[in-house]
Design an enzyme around this catalytic site. Structure first.
Site, PDB file in Angstrom:
ATOM      1  CB  SER A  46     116.982  97.468  -2.056  1.00  0.00           C
ATOM      2  OG  SER A  46     117.650  96.274  -2.351  1.00  0.00           O
ATOM      3  CD  GLU A  70     128.567  82.748  -9.921  1.00  0.00           C
ATOM      4  OE1 GLU A  70     127.686  83.579  -9.607  1.00  0.00           O
ATOM      5  OE2 GLU A  70     129.326  82.222  -9.085  1.00  0.00           O
ATOM      6  CD  GLN A 100     117.209  98.807 -10.016  1.00  0.00           C
ATOM      7  OE1 GLN A 100     117.685  98.133  -9.096  1.00  0.00           O
ATOM      8  NE2 GLN A 100     117.945  99.220 -11.006  1.00  0.00           N
ATOM      9  CD  GLU A 133     123.813 100.102  -8.682  1.00  0.00           C
ATOM     10  OE1 GLU A 133     123.480  99.418  -9.660  1.00  0.00           O
ATOM     11  OE2 GLU A 133     123.661  99.753  -7.518  1.00  0.00           O
ATOM     12  CB  SER A 159     114.894  90.913  -9.406  1.00  0.00           C
ATOM     13  OG  SER A 159     116.165  91.448  -9.601  1.00  0.00           O
TER      14      SER A 159
HETATM   15  C1  FAD Z   1     120.461  92.225  -0.935  1.00  0.00           C
HETATM   16  C2  FAD Z   1     119.812  92.208  -2.284  1.00  0.00           C
HETATM   17  C3  FAD Z   1     119.213  93.357  -2.784  1.00  0.00           C
HETATM   18  C4  FAD Z   1     118.583  93.366  -4.028  1.00  0.00           C
HETATM   19  N1  FAD Z   1     117.982  94.518  -4.452  1.00  0.00           N
HETATM   20  C5  FAD Z   1     117.292  94.500  -5.647  1.00  0.00           C
HETATM   21  C6  FAD Z   1     116.550  95.656  -6.072  1.00  0.00           C
HETATM   22  O1  FAD Z   1     116.527  96.689  -5.404  1.00  0.00           O
HETATM   23  N2  FAD Z   1     115.879  95.612  -7.238  1.00  0.00           N
HETATM   24  C7  FAD Z   1     115.895  94.481  -8.021  1.00  0.00           C
HETATM   25  O2  FAD Z   1     115.279  94.500  -9.075  1.00  0.00           O
HETATM   26  N3  FAD Z   1     116.570  93.365  -7.642  1.00  0.00           N
HETATM   27  C8  FAD Z   1     117.265  93.355  -6.471  1.00  0.00           C
HETATM   28  N4  FAD Z   1     117.940  92.221  -6.067  1.00  0.00           N
HETATM   29  C9  FAD Z   1     117.874  91.034  -6.904  1.00  0.00           C
HETATM   30  C10 FAD Z   1     119.176  90.689  -7.615  1.00  0.00           C
HETATM   31  O3  FAD Z   1     119.406  91.571  -8.662  1.00  0.00           O
HETATM   32  C11 FAD Z   1     119.097  89.223  -8.059  1.00  0.00           C
HETATM   33  O4  FAD Z   1     119.075  88.421  -6.914  1.00  0.00           O
HETATM   34  C12 FAD Z   1     120.249  88.821  -8.942  1.00  0.00           C
HETATM   35  O5  FAD Z   1     120.202  89.474 -10.186  1.00  0.00           O
HETATM   36  C13 FAD Z   1     120.307  87.317  -9.180  1.00  0.00           C
HETATM   37  O6  FAD Z   1     119.090  86.802  -9.600  1.00  0.00           O
HETATM   38  P1  FAD Z   1     118.463  85.529  -8.859  1.00  0.00           P
HETATM   39  O7  FAD Z   1     118.464  85.792  -7.430  1.00  0.00           O
HETATM   40  O8  FAD Z   1     117.170  85.212  -9.504  1.00  0.00           O
HETATM   41  O9  FAD Z   1     119.473  84.356  -9.137  1.00  0.00           O
HETATM   42  P2  FAD Z   1     119.639  83.531 -10.482  1.00  0.00           P
HETATM   43  O10 FAD Z   1     119.748  84.435 -11.632  1.00  0.00           O
HETATM   44  O11 FAD Z   1     118.634  82.431 -10.547  1.00  0.00           O
HETATM   45  O12 FAD Z   1     121.077  82.885 -10.238  1.00  0.00           O
HETATM   46  C14 FAD Z   1     121.298  81.750  -9.394  1.00  0.00           C
HETATM   47  C15 FAD Z   1     122.732  81.298  -9.593  1.00  0.00           C
HETATM   48  O13 FAD Z   1     122.915  80.932 -10.961  1.00  0.00           O
HETATM   49  C16 FAD Z   1     123.984  81.647 -11.527  1.00  0.00           C
HETATM   50  N5  FAD Z   1     123.721  81.922 -12.938  1.00  0.00           N
HETATM   51  C17 FAD Z   1     122.626  82.450 -13.508  1.00  0.00           C
HETATM   52  N6  FAD Z   1     122.798  82.619 -14.825  1.00  0.00           N
HETATM   53  C18 FAD Z   1     124.050  82.210 -15.098  1.00  0.00           C
HETATM   54  C19 FAD Z   1     124.846  82.150 -16.270  1.00  0.00           C
HETATM   55  N7  FAD Z   1     124.387  82.564 -17.457  1.00  0.00           N
HETATM   56  N8  FAD Z   1     126.091  81.675 -16.154  1.00  0.00           N
HETATM   57  C20 FAD Z   1     126.585  81.262 -14.955  1.00  0.00           C
HETATM   58  N9  FAD Z   1     125.898  81.293 -13.835  1.00  0.00           N
HETATM   59  C21 FAD Z   1     124.641  81.761 -13.892  1.00  0.00           C
HETATM   60  C22 FAD Z   1     124.053  82.918 -10.722  1.00  0.00           C
HETATM   61  O14 FAD Z   1     125.335  83.502 -10.797  1.00  0.00           O
HETATM   62  C23 FAD Z   1     123.732  82.420  -9.332  1.00  0.00           C
HETATM   63  O15 FAD Z   1     124.891  81.878  -8.763  1.00  0.00           O
HETATM   64  C24 FAD Z   1     118.573  92.197  -4.818  1.00  0.00           C
HETATM   65  C25 FAD Z   1     119.209  91.039  -4.355  1.00  0.00           C
HETATM   66  C26 FAD Z   1     119.813  91.027  -3.085  1.00  0.00           C
HETATM   67  C27 FAD Z   1     120.481  89.767  -2.606  1.00  0.00           C
END
Ligand code: FAD
Lengths: 386, 360
Positions: free
Chosen positions: A160, A369, A125, A243, A128
């Site tokens: 992933s 969050e 997928q 999911e 992100s």
């Molecule tokens: C093990 C793993 C597997 C993954 N697999 C996939 C995959 O297969 N496909 C895919 O597309 N993605 C995947 N992801 C990505 C995942 O979906 C993102 O990491 C996640 O959505 C968070 O985005 P970010 O890492 O950019 O953090 P950010 O969105 O930048 O967030 C950083 C911090 O800010 C907080 N924050 C952000 N917005 C707000 C808000 N409005 N209010 C309060 N707090 C907020 C968040 O909660 C977090 O604590 C994976 C991630 C991990 C760790």
């Protein structure tokens, strides 16, 4: 209320248990699970399909067995309890397949559905991006229309299974950035196409299960569009919704196995008499029971109403927090030797690895969050915070 | 696997919800809490008419009624009565169970000890002497069930709170709607309910399971009300030009209350179902499920009330605002019988010592 399986389901569970027992003779609990290589994982997907366990809830006309979600729940639960290997094609089976059935053209369905069931088309997928995590509508990867198709440019992260996948369900921008989620489109992208580069990212525990996907002038045909052009957002949401139905059952069954490992660790480290440890273990047990039976509650609601209900939004939230507490406790049981790692540590560093990795549980698949925000808005009816 | 109330059970709940909502708005409940009696004098008969006391009602249905009762702080002795195994008199009366005394401090111990003595006089009539404390709803009960030691062991007896040799002394209570009293018996004539030995042990085991399961379900109702009070306020109250519910510091507390409430609700339903299935279930499994429900229910009620008070701000600190009524009930539930640490210890023993206990 009836917490027993109906006779049909009990029968299904019994046969499945037998089948798993023949193929996975050693129980999962005594120590860390064994590493499984790619060839075995592929073979596992194939044998599941041959035994009729792939696409349980898919409609029969698409090669599934047309069973109610409860069967998928039983399947997920028994596999986890038996310590079955990961299903490599899990994203295809549980997310992309059902979405293709709902939004795909006949040609797309013919091309992908059976291969997904067989484990021949592995999907990942690509949602992100470096600049679009929680705020998925900020996706920057562009798909520009050209005669007979699109040219795609951009970066996807944390994908992933991408390192083993054949295809990617990709969310890209076809409209203006200002249009936010209305300017997005979903594509089925062949990861072997020219211009696609998949680089595994080394994870916090040293493993590599997710990747960065770079797309440089990747050409795709019009037939790569899944759903409407500009209609990528509802397609993406559908995948995520699929999911949720039974995913919680898998998570909670895996957590039960993890809990058995915790108990084994309590005994092995001689800490079974420590009152603090005992209280923490009992609290985890309560959290696990709550998770498990709330999962069944959501599943029952899904079969009664077609909607898993607001309970599901809390399942992932609760699971992630519980798993983090569990791995931390298990690791702390090791005492000063907790500072060792890999082959020098208890169970070859299993808990060290699990502890580190579990920090991602509250990030992946919607951060805690974001999930609390969803609960606050949709369940408690609070105004949006964004 | 069908995890959820049946439509008949849901219907029963809805009728109860509508009835309780009209009859016991917060103002009426507050008035009753501050009144001399602490209960609705006219509250009992409608319950009998609506079938709350039907001996056939399963515990899952009763758990739903308990939830609804906690939601409004239903001011009748419903909990004390329903915790006792049902009887079949023509008109069921409010009852309560007196067990806490100088020698017996936990429901677990009721079958093995009591500071009250029961003797059989030459005319074959039983008489009890001794003091029970912390008896809930005693002032509104028409019958009190009590445990007392006979020469052969503990047995259960029934007494009238207004009978000869019986005196009732009210005590000041944190929760004005579920007051505790002292019961003193001096050669009080009583009616035997169970013989000492297996019959008493079995009856007391069931009382404990029912009482604690309904307590857990009531706690879920308390949590749900606190959650609604908080969410309602967070939607309406504006500060800095925005409804305070749009601030995550506020919203996340409410989300956490919701999480805890739903999980506790699951565990209360599961306990109720297992108690009903207790003939077919290993006792350790029922015990474990009840312990889970009690610990989670109490935690949820207390946390939801405390979150609600923070979200409400200064008004939560006034006598006039109703939230303290639910907080008092949450504290009451927390204090009843064994502490949560004792329940956790029991669960740990099941998990770490008994090899046949169901895990996970
Ligand atoms: C093990 C793993 C597997 C993954 N697999 C996939 C995959 O297969 N496909 C895919 O597309 N993605 C995947 N992801 C990505 C995942 O979906 C993102 O990491 C996640 O959505 C968070 O985005 P970010 O890492 O950019 O953090 P950010 O969105 O930048 O967030 C950083 C911090 O800010 C907080 N924050 C952000 N917005 C707000 C808000 N409005 N209010 C309060 N707090 C907020 C968040 O909660 C977090 O604590 C994976 C991630 C991990 C760790």
């Amino acid at each position: 209320m009836d917490l027993h399986d109906t006779p049909d389901r009990a029968d299904f569970r019994r046969r499945l248990r037998e089948w798993l027992g023949e193929r996975l003779p050693s129980g999962p609990v005594d120590g860390a699970p064994a590493e499984v290589d790619l060839a075995r994982l592929l073979a596992w997907s194939t044998s599941l399909h041959e035994a009729g366990y792939a696409g349980l809830t898919w409609p029969a006309e698409h090669g599934g067995r047309g069973l109610p979600p409860a069967y998928q729940g039983i399947f997920a639960e028994e596999c986890a309890l038996a310590g079955a290997p990961d299903q490599l094609n899990v994203i295809g089976l549980n997310m992309v397949g059902p979405t293709l059935i709902r939004f795909g053209t006949q040609a797309q369905q013919r091309r992908h559905l059976t291969p997904i069931l067989r484990g021949e088309h592995l999907f990942c997928q690509g949602f992100s991006e470096p600049e679009a995590g929680s705020d998925l509508a900020a996706v920057r990867t562009r798909a520009d229309a050209v005669p007979h198709g699109y040219v795609i440019n951009g970066d996807k992260v944390w994908s992933s299974y991408a390192h083993v996948a054949d295809f990617c369900l990709l969310l890209a921008r076809t409209g203006e950035p200002a249009a936010r989620h209305r300017g997005l489109t979903c594509f089925l992208v062949d990861l072997r196409a020219e211009g696609v580069l998949t680089r595994p990212l080394r994870q916090i525990n040293g493993e590599s299960n997710f990747s960065q996907i770079t797309l440089a002038d990747v050409s795709v045909g019009e037939d790569a569009v899944l759903g409407e052009v500009g209609g990528g957002w509802p397609v993406a949401l559908t995948t995520l919704a699929h999911e949720r139905g039974t995913f919680a059952i898998t998570l909670s069954a895996r957590l039960r196995v993890q809990f058995e490992r915790l108990l084994a660790t309590v005994r092995a480290t001689g800490r079974a008499g420590d009152p603090d440890v005992r209280a923490s273990v009992a609290r985890l047990h309560i959290d696990l029971q709550a998770l498990r039976y709330t999962g069944y509650r959501a599943l029952t609601r899904l079969s009664r109403t077609g909607d898993p209900g607001p309970e599901t939004s809390i399942l992932k939230l609760h699971w992630s927090q519980t798993h983090q507490r569990l791995t931390r406790l298990a690791w702390e049981l090791l005492g000063p030797e907790a500072a060792l790692d890999a082959e020098d540590a208890f169970w070859s560093g299993y808990w060290q690895s699990q502890l580190l990795r579990s920090r991602g549980d509250t990030i992946a698949g919607g951060t805690s969050e974001i999930l609390r925000g969803i609960v606050a808005e949709r369940v408690a009816g609070l105004p949006r915070s964004r | 696997m069908e995890f959820g109330p049946t439509s008949a059970q849901e219907e029963f709940r809805e009728v109860a919800h509508a009835f309780l909502a009209t009859r016991y708005p917060p103002e009426r409940v507050a008035e009753l809490a501050d009144s001399a009696y602490g209960h609705a004098v006219d509250g009992w008969d409608p319950l009998v008419r609506m079938g709350w006391l039907d001996p056939e009602l399963d515990l899952t249905t009763l758990a739903l009624l308990a939830e609804e009762s906690g939601y409004v702080l239903h001011p009748t002795p419903w909990w004390s009565t329903l915790g006792l195994p049902p009887t079949t008199p023509a008109t069921p009366v409010p009852r309560t169970f007196a067990w806490y005394d100088e020698r017996c401090r936990s429901l677990r111990d009721t079958a093995s000890r009591s500071a009250c003595r029961a003797v059989r006089s030459p005319d074959a009539a039983w008489r009890v002497s001794g003091t029970k404390r912390l008896v809930p709803d005693l002032a509104s009960a028409s019958e009190v069930v009590l445990s007392a030691e006979t020469p052969d062991g503990v047995a259960l007896f029934s007494a009238s709170p207004t009978g000869p040799g019986v005196s009732v002394t009210p005590t000041r209570s944190l929760d004005g709607l579920r007051r505790l009293s002292r019961l003193r018996c001096v050669d009080a004539p009583v009616r035997p309910l169970t013989e000492s030995g297996a019959a008493t042990r079995e009856a007391l085991g069931l009382i404990r399971w029912r009482t604690l399961t309904l307590l857990a379900a009531e706690a879920v109702g308390v949590a749900a009300r606190a959650l609604d009070l908080a969410a309602g306020h967070a939607r309406e109250r504006t500060q800095f030009g925005r409804p305070i519910g749009s601030y995550q510091g506020v919203a996340f507390r409410i989300a956490d209350s919701y999480l805890a409430t739903e999980l506790a609700r699951t565990l209360a339903y599961r306990a109720a179902w297992l108690v009903d299935q207790s003939a077919l279930t290993p006792p350790a499994e029922v015990d474990g499920a009840v312990a889970c429900a009690v610990v989670a229910g109490r935690d949820a009620a207390l946390a939801a009330c405390e979150h609600a008070m923070q979200v409400l701000g200064g008004i939560a600190m006034t006598w006039a605002h109703p939230v303290h009524r639910w907080y008092r009930r949450a504290l009451w539930l927390r204090s009843f019988d064994a502490s949560s640490s004792a329940h956790l210890a029991e669960l740990a023993a099941q998990l770490l010592e008994a090899d046949d206990a169901p895990h996970g």
